[in-house]
Design a protein around this motif. Structure first.
Motif, mmCIF file in Angstrom:
data_model
loop_
_atom_site.group_PDB
_atom_site.id
_atom_site.type_symbol
_atom_site.label_atom_id
_atom_site.label_comp_id
_atom_site.label_asym_id
_atom_site.label_seq_id
_atom_site.Cartn_x
_atom_site.Cartn_y
_atom_site.Cartn_z
ATOM 1 N N GLY A 21 -79.732 -7.881 31.066
ATOM 2 C CA GLY A 21 -80.676 -6.959 30.474
ATOM 3 C C GLY A 21 -81.062 -5.809 31.378
ATOM 4 O O GLY A 21 -81.896 -4.982 31.009
ATOM 5 N N SER A 22 -80.491 -5.704 32.582
ATOM 6 C CA SER A 22 -80.841 -4.598 33.470
ATOM 7 C C SER A 22 -80.026 -3.372 33.135
ATOM 8 O O SER A 22 -78.962 -3.453 32.554
ATOM 9 N N ILE A 23 -80.528 -2.195 33.519
ATOM 10 C CA ILE A 23 -79.839 -0.942 33.238
ATOM 11 C C ILE A 23 -78.877 -0.635 34.368
ATOM 12 O O ILE A 23 -79.194 -0.769 35.542
ATOM 13 N N LEU A 24 -77.682 -0.225 34.010
ATOM 14 C CA LEU A 24 -76.659 0.110 34.985
ATOM 15 C C LEU A 24 -77.157 1.208 35.908
ATOM 16 O O LEU A 24 -77.595 2.262 35.469
ATOM 17 N N SER A 25 -77.092 0.973 37.212
ATOM 18 C CA SER A 25 -77.690 1.901 38.169
ATOM 19 C C SER A 25 -76.924 3.194 38.299
ATOM 20 O O SER A 25 -77.418 4.157 38.889
ATOM 21 N N ALA A 26 -75.715 3.265 37.755
ATOM 22 C CA ALA A 26 -74.932 4.499 37.881
ATOM 23 C C ALA A 26 -75.401 5.586 36.937
ATOM 24 O O ALA A 26 -74.918 6.708 36.996
ATOM 25 N N CYS A 27 -76.345 5.290 36.033
ATOM 26 C CA CYS A 27 -76.805 6.300 35.097
ATOM 27 C C CYS A 27 -77.532 7.406 35.830
ATOM 28 O O CYS A 27 -78.274 7.176 36.768
ATOM 29 N N GLY A 28 -77.318 8.598 35.336
ATOM 30 C CA GLY A 28 -77.917 9.751 35.991
ATOM 31 C C GLY A 28 -76.887 10.344 36.922
ATOM 32 O O GLY A 28 -76.119 9.655 37.574
ATOM 33 N N GLY A 29 -76.817 11.623 37.029
ATOM 34 C CA GLY A 29 -75.819 12.255 37.864
ATOM 35 C C GLY A 29 -74.457 12.121 37.232
ATOM 36 O O GLY A 29 -74.310 12.120 36.024
ATOM 37 N N THR A 30 -73.416 11.954 38.062
ATOM 38 C CA THR A 30 -72.051 11.817 37.568
ATOM 39 C C THR A 30 -71.519 10.455 37.971
ATOM 40 O O THR A 30 -71.130 10.251 39.112
ATOM 41 N N PRO A 31 -71.518 9.479 37.080
ATOM 42 C CA PRO A 31 -71.045 8.147 37.425
ATOM 43 C C PRO A 31 -69.538 8.127 37.588
ATOM 44 O O PRO A 31 -68.823 8.959 37.049
ATOM 45 N N GLU A 32 -69.069 7.131 38.353
ATOM 46 C CA GLU A 32 -67.627 6.960 38.489
ATOM 47 C C GLU A 32 -67.065 6.457 37.165
ATOM 48 O O GLU A 32 -67.742 5.762 36.417
ATOM 49 N N PRO A 33 -65.814 6.798 36.872
ATOM 50 C CA PRO A 33 -65.226 6.319 35.623
ATOM 51 C C PRO A 33 -64.982 4.825 35.691
ATOM 52 O O PRO A 33 -64.814 4.259 36.768
ATOM 53 N N PRO A 34 -64.953 4.166 34.549
ATOM 54 C CA PRO A 34 -64.655 2.729 34.540
ATOM 55 C C PRO A 34 -63.263 2.476 35.090
ATOM 56 O O PRO A 34 -62.324 3.204 34.760
ATOM 57 N N PRO A 35 -63.104 1.455 35.934
ATOM 58 C CA PRO A 35 -61.773 1.171 36.469
ATOM 59 C C PRO A 35 -60.804 0.811 35.353
ATOM 60 O O PRO A 35 -61.144 0.078 34.431
ATOM 61 N N ASP A 79 -61.621 -8.282 47.148
ATOM 62 C CA ASP A 79 -62.793 -7.471 46.806
ATOM 63 C C ASP A 79 -62.367 -6.132 46.197
ATOM 64 O O ASP A 79 -62.918 -5.077 46.501
ATOM 65 N N ASP A 80 -61.406 -6.192 45.280
ATOM 66 C CA ASP A 80 -60.833 -5.004 44.641
ATOM 67 C C ASP A 80 -61.519 -4.799 43.297
ATOM 68 O O ASP A 80 -61.217 -5.482 42.310
ATOM 69 N N VAL A 81 -62.450 -3.844 43.225
ATOM 70 C CA VAL A 81 -63.262 -3.680 42.017
ATOM 71 C C VAL A 81 -62.421 -3.269 40.813
ATOM 72 O O VAL A 81 -62.680 -3.711 39.686
ATOM 73 N N ALA A 82 -61.415 -2.433 41.022
ATOM 74 C CA ALA A 82 -60.571 -2.011 39.897
ATOM 75 C C ALA A 82 -59.822 -3.207 39.314
ATOM 76 O O ALA A 82 -59.744 -3.384 38.093
ATOM 77 N N ALA A 83 -59.267 -4.034 40.199
ATOM 78 C CA ALA A 83 -58.528 -5.202 39.736
ATOM 79 C C ALA A 83 -59.459 -6.223 39.083
ATOM 80 O O ALA A 83 -59.092 -6.881 38.095
ATOM 81 N N ILE A 84 -60.668 -6.371 39.611
ATOM 82 C CA ILE A 84 -61.645 -7.285 39.008
ATOM 83 C C ILE A 84 -61.963 -6.836 37.588
ATOM 84 O O ILE A 84 -62.018 -7.651 36.660
ATOM 85 N N ALA A 85 -62.175 -5.534 37.407
ATOM 86 C CA ALA A 85 -62.515 -5.007 36.084
ATOM 87 C C ALA A 85 -61.395 -5.249 35.086
ATOM 88 O O ALA A 85 -61.632 -5.687 33.952
ATOM 89 N N VAL A 86 -60.165 -4.971 35.489
ATOM 90 C CA VAL A 86 -59.032 -5.116 34.577
ATOM 91 C C VAL A 86 -58.750 -6.589 34.281
ATOM 92 O O VAL A 86 -58.649 -6.999 33.116
ATOM 93 N N ALA A 87 -58.628 -7.404 35.333
ATOM 94 C CA ALA A 87 -58.301 -8.815 35.134
ATOM 95 C C ALA A 87 -59.410 -9.535 34.380
ATOM 96 O O ALA A 87 -59.140 -10.366 33.508
ATOM 97 N N GLY A 88 -60.662 -9.202 34.681
ATOM 98 C CA GLY A 88 -61.780 -9.845 33.990
ATOM 99 C C GLY A 88 -61.807 -9.519 32.512
ATOM 100 O O GLY A 88 -62.018 -10.400 31.667
ATOM 101 N N GLN A 89 -61.578 -8.250 32.182
ATOM 102 C CA GLN A 89 -61.565 -7.855 30.775
ATOM 103 C C GLN A 89 -60.415 -8.506 30.025
ATOM 104 O O GLN A 89 -60.597 -9.039 28.918
#
Length: 311
Positions: A21-35, A79-89
């Motif tokens: 239920g928390s808000i993604l902290s990247a909001c505001g400014g220019t967030p990085e694109p989703p991996p 600790d590869d965030v891009a790979a975590i995002a893809v493999a997890g999804q």
């Protein structure tokens, strides 16, 4: 080649609620694109993801789950965030496709939490997979909340359309005609992609069912079935046939309904759907009452085979 995900594209989600239920902290400014898959640079993980995708595309969903789980373990180790995002999804989607919604929720929620802690946006597809899995688990309130978030994603119209479809199904379950009509109207403006047309036909059929327009409902579901079949959506085929069978039976055409229940049950059996047995049982009963012994016997045979296949 990537597994079919309903054509869902990449998008930036500025505001997205995590599972806690928390808000993604990247909001505001220019967030990085989703991996995305193209962001995975580590050769071993990339190769394991390709093997998992091949298994998924071949319909070997349990093998895909094992392969994506291995890819995710390696991604965590590096600790590869891009790979975590893809493999997890993709792991979450594979669980969902294998008929394991509880595991799909766990994989999707874990991945979304991981990305939120890093201040990285998740793809709308990830929340959509979780919403669909929670809907199948009858966790309707959470499914609806997640679907509304995805439906509001401004830069991913395909994900928004699929979320609108899920909201329409929730409305149909509640017999909420205004909400169902609104979802159908929104989908009718979403484009001419076959999947979108099939979704809209489904909602139209559900609306006709509520209004007891059984002939129109059956016509809509059979048109949906043709589109699902053309796109290789086997679970969608079985579901559309079941709804067409129900509509046809309600219209008094019991002999025809027996055949439709049989076809739906047979299709569902191939997919390991838990509804297969009840549909085949209904087909058998109607077939015997309408003088179709061959159909009744075949439905019974398939139903008994399902019992033998259970561990």
């Amino acid at each position: 080649m990537r597994p079919r995900r309903g054509g869902i594209s990449a998008a930036i989600l500025c505001l997205m609620l995590t599972a806690s239920g928390s808000i993604l902290s990247a909001c505001g400014g220019t967030p990085e694109p989703p991996p995305g898959p193209e962001a995975v640079q580590e050769a071993e993980i990339s190769a394991s993801l390709e093997m998992a995708r091949f298994a998924f595309l071949s319909g070997r969903y349990d093998q895909a789950i094992r392969a994506y789980s291995g890819s995710l373990d390696r991604a965590y180790a590096r600790d590869d965030v891009a790979a975590i995002a893809v493999a997890g999804q993709e792991l979450a989607f594979s669980y969902l496709r294998a008929g394991k919604p509880k595991e799909a929720v766990q994989a999707a929620s874990r991945t979304r939490d991981e990305l939120a802690r890093r201040g990285r946006p998740a793809r709308p597809a990830l929340a959509l997979v979780e919403a669909t899995a929670r809907y199948r688990l009858k966790e309707t309130a959470v499914a609806e909340r997640l679907a509304r978030e995805v439906a509001a994603a401004p830069d991913d119209p395909m994900a928004a359309s699929r979320a609108t479809f899920l909201l329409g199904m929730i409305a149909a379950d509640r017999r909420d005609v205004p909400a169902l009509t609104a979802a159908s109207d929104t989908l009718s403006r979403s484009g001419e992609q076959p999947e979108m047309k099939a979704d809209n036909l489904h909602l139209s059929g559900r609306l006709h069912l509520i209004r007891k327009d059984y002939v129109q409902a059956a016509d809509a579901f059979m048109a949906e079935e043709a589109l699902r079949r053309a796109s290789g959506d086997e679970p969608g085929v079985a579901r559309a046939l079941a709804l067409a069978a129900d509509s046809t039976e309600r219209n008094g055409q019991k002999a025809k309904a027996a055949d439709l229940w049989f076809r739906s049950g047979r299709s569902a059996a191939q997919e390991g759907d838990a509804e297969a047995a009840s549909r085949l049982r209904r087909a058998e009963s109607l077939a015997r009452h309408t003088g179709q012994p061959a159909l009744a016997n075949e439905a019974r045979r398939l139903r008994l085979d399902l019992s033998k296949d259970r561990p």
